[in-house]
Design a protein around this motif. Structure first.
Motif, PDB file in Angstrom:
ATOM      1  N   UNK A  35       6.684  26.786  12.984  1.00 44.42           N
ATOM      2  CA  UNK A  35       7.519  27.794  12.308  1.00 44.42           C
ATOM      3  C   UNK A  35       8.640  27.137  11.493  1.00 44.42           C
ATOM      4  N   UNK A  36       8.985  27.763  10.374  1.00 43.89           N
ATOM      5  CA  UNK A  36      10.200  27.350   9.650  1.00 43.89           C
ATOM      6  C   UNK A  36      11.267  28.391   9.968  1.00 43.89           C
ATOM      7  N   UNK A  37      12.262  27.963  10.724  1.00 43.40           N
ATOM      8  CA  UNK A  37      13.323  28.871  11.179  1.00 43.40           C
ATOM      9  C   UNK A  37      14.621  28.472  10.480  1.00 43.40           C
ATOM     10  N   UNK A  38      15.317  29.441   9.945  1.00 42.13           N
ATOM     11  CA  UNK A  38      16.550  29.127   9.223  1.00 42.13           C
ATOM     12  C   UNK A  38      17.794  29.524   9.978  1.00 42.13           C
ATOM     13  N   UNK A  39      18.865  28.765   9.774  1.00 46.52           N
ATOM     14  CA  UNK A  39      20.180  29.166  10.292  1.00 46.52           C
ATOM     15  C   UNK A  39      21.104  29.287   9.086  1.00 46.52           C
ATOM     16  N   UNK A  40      21.657  30.489   8.912  1.00 45.74           N
ATOM     17  CA  UNK A  40      22.505  30.730   7.746  1.00 45.74           C
ATOM     18  C   UNK A  40      23.894  31.166   8.189  1.00 45.74           C
ATOM     19  N   UNK A  41      24.822  31.093   7.262  1.00 46.01           N
ATOM     20  CA  UNK A  41      26.195  31.518   7.544  1.00 46.01           C
ATOM     21  C   UNK A  41      27.146  30.690   6.692  1.00 46.01           C
ATOM     22  N   UNK A  42      28.392  31.187   6.581  1.00 49.84           N
ATOM     23  CA  UNK A  42      29.370  30.479   5.753  1.00 49.84           C
ATOM     24  C   UNK A  42      29.693  29.120   6.355  1.00 49.84           C
ATOM     25  N   UNK A  43      30.276  28.234   5.535  1.00 49.09           N
ATOM     26  CA  UNK A  43      30.571  26.901   6.065  1.00 49.09           C
ATOM     27  C   UNK A  43      31.588  27.033   7.204  1.00 49.09           C
ATOM     28  N   UNK A  44      31.413  26.221   8.228  1.00 48.67           N
ATOM     29  CA  UNK A  44      32.294  26.288   9.387  1.00 48.67           C
ATOM     30  C   UNK A  44      31.825  27.280  10.448  1.00 48.67           C
ATOM     31  N   UNK A  45      30.654  27.917  10.245  1.00 51.52           N
ATOM     32  CA  UNK A  45      30.219  28.934  11.211  1.00 51.52           C
ATOM     33  C   UNK A  45      29.542  28.312  12.431  1.00 51.52           C
ATOM     34  N   UNK A  46      29.238  27.008  12.361  1.00 54.36           N
ATOM     35  CA  UNK A  46      28.663  26.342  13.534  1.00 54.36           C
ATOM     36  C   UNK A  46      27.196  25.977  13.379  1.00 54.36           C
ATOM     37  N   UNK A  47      26.623  26.200  12.182  1.00 53.57           N
ATOM     38  CA  UNK A  47      25.182  25.916  12.055  1.00 53.57           C
ATOM     39  C   UNK A  47      24.886  24.413  12.134  1.00 53.57           C
ATOM     40  N   UNK A  48      25.671  23.599  11.429  1.00 51.65           N
ATOM     41  CA  UNK A  48      25.440  22.145  11.528  1.00 51.65           C
ATOM     42  C   UNK A  48      25.770  21.642  12.928  1.00 51.65           C
ATOM     43  N   UNK A  49      26.821  22.187  13.506  1.00 47.46           N
ATOM     44  CA  UNK A  49      27.201  21.751  14.859  1.00 47.46           C
ATOM     45  C   UNK A  49      26.077  22.068  15.841  1.00 47.46           C
ATOM     46  N   UNK A  50      25.437  23.228  15.670  1.00 50.49           N
ATOM     47  CA  UNK A  50      24.288  23.572  16.516  1.00 50.49           C
ATOM     48  C   UNK A  50      23.184  22.525  16.338  1.00 50.49           C
ATOM     49  N   UNK A  51      22.900  22.181  15.070  1.00 54.05           N
ATOM     50  CA  UNK A  51      21.851  21.180  14.794  1.00 54.05           C
ATOM     51  C   UNK A  51      22.213  19.826  15.400  1.00 54.05           C
ATOM     52  N   UNK A  52      23.472  19.461  15.296  1.00 55.51           N
ATOM     53  CA  UNK A  52      23.912  18.177  15.855  1.00 55.51           C
ATOM     54  C   UNK A  52      23.832  18.198  17.381  1.00 55.51           C
TER      55      UNK A  52
END
Ligand code: SF4
Ligand code: MG
Length: 331
Positions: A35-52
């Motif tokens: 699956x290709x699953x996306x995480x979206x949201x404004x910068x600082x919302x935690x999406x990169x932190x979740x990935x990290x």
């Protein structure tokens, strides 16, 4: 579709001079095989932190403060660094926006690709060169570019090398965090097409992160929307496009030029994202939400699963739905 990745109640925080920052708070979602699953949201919302957090790239002082991450049946959060290193590249790899600038400037592309292959599979020996050639072809780069140094390649070519590297050991999950954001649009389109083509061919799963919602809606079958460290909605691309449920998702869609329908005025979302050290007591979106009801101020809405996906909003709790039906009946 069976799950490849299960993220359950993941929380990530870090200490700052003003207090503990709850950068990711109780986030739960899963990604299916292929699956290709996306995480979206404004910068600082935690999406990169979740990935990290998932890929164990959090830097001190950020740390996982709760929850679990299970990849293909294996809990990742409790592995030692050595144990995790064995999975890096072979089971899970990551492509970052800045990755193309992180290639070693004094090593030829061939050495960097071959080193990456041999580091995990020393038994490959001379075949590693052949594998590196195959990888170059996979990402549509001329094989003779293996003998180039990074500075001799364009940004787009370097990012293709990084994608080749990420796929070198045939991982089951590739995390892509703004993989094409630093590139111009034409180059970006070519790389995105390539990523989708490779994903179809090899069937790996992708966690795709971008602030570019139209791009995300084009690529991803399912999308999670994050706001202020919380996952507020998970739904299919079709549902997000046609019937976004969470007031923040609705606002986010209105902030982009018309994605499908006729031209409309962009409304954006008034107000600011909250302080993550002292977030609002109830729903974190409450100060900006035009549909807020009384309990929104005091009760954080839990993320619940229903027929439409996952949603964290009091309007979709049983009481909220009953109230809406009752008020519709009175009209
Ligand atoms: Fe708005 Fe309340 Fe839903 Fe939060 S829980 S998004 S404040 S309606
Ligand atoms: Mg980011």
């Amino acid at each position: 579709m069976s799950d490849l990745l299960q993220v359950r109640h993941l929380s990530i925080e870090y200490a700052s001079p003003r207090g503990i920052v709850k950068a990711v708070d109780d986030v739960t979602f899963s990604i299916g095989k292929g699956e290709i699953f996306g995480l979206a949201g404004e910068s600082g919302c935690g999406k990169s932190t979740t990935a990290f957090g998932i890929s164990r790239l959090l830097r001190h002082p950020a740390q996982i403060s709760g929850g679990s991450v299970v990849l293909d049946g294996q809990e990742l959060t409790t592995l030692s660094n050595d144990e995790f290193d064995k999975l890096r590249w072979s089971k899970i790899s990551i492509v970052l926006q800045s990755a193309m600038n992180n290639l070693n400037p004094v090593l030829k592309i061939s050495n960097q690709l071959i080193d990456a292959i041999l580091a995990h599979d020393p038994s490959m020996g001379k075949e590693a060169r052949q594998r590196a050639e195959q990888l170059m072809k996979l990402v549509d780069l001329p094989v003779d570019r293996l003998d180039s140094y990074p500075h001799e390649l364009s940004g787009g070519m370097r990012q293709r090398v990084v994608i080749a590297m990420a796929l070198a050991l045939r991982p089951s999950l590739v995390i892509m965090d703004e993989p094409t954001t630093a590139l111009d649009v034409v180059v970006q389109n070519g790389i995105i097409r390539k990523i989708v083509e490779l994903q179809k061919e090899f069937g790996f799963s992708i966690l795709f992160i971008t602030h570019d919602l139209p791009l995300m809606l084009e690529m991803c079958g399912r999308i999670g929307i994050m706001y202020a460290g919380k996952l507020v909605e998970v739904a299919s691309r079709e549902q997000i496009l046609q019937k976004p449920r969470h007031p923040y998702t609705q606002g986010l869609l209105n902030s982009f030029p018309s994605l499908s329908g006729p031209k409309q005025r962009l409304s954006g979302i008034p107000g600011h994202t909250p302080d993550l050290i002292r977030p609002p007591a109830g729903c974190r979106f409450c100060p900006r939400c035009s549909q807020a009801i009384q309990e929104c101020q005091t009760l954080p809405p839990p993320l619940v699963e229903d027929a439409g996906g996952q949603i964290a909003c009091h309007l979709y709790s049983e009481e909220g739905i009953a109230r809406e039906q009752a008020s519709a009946a009175c009209e």
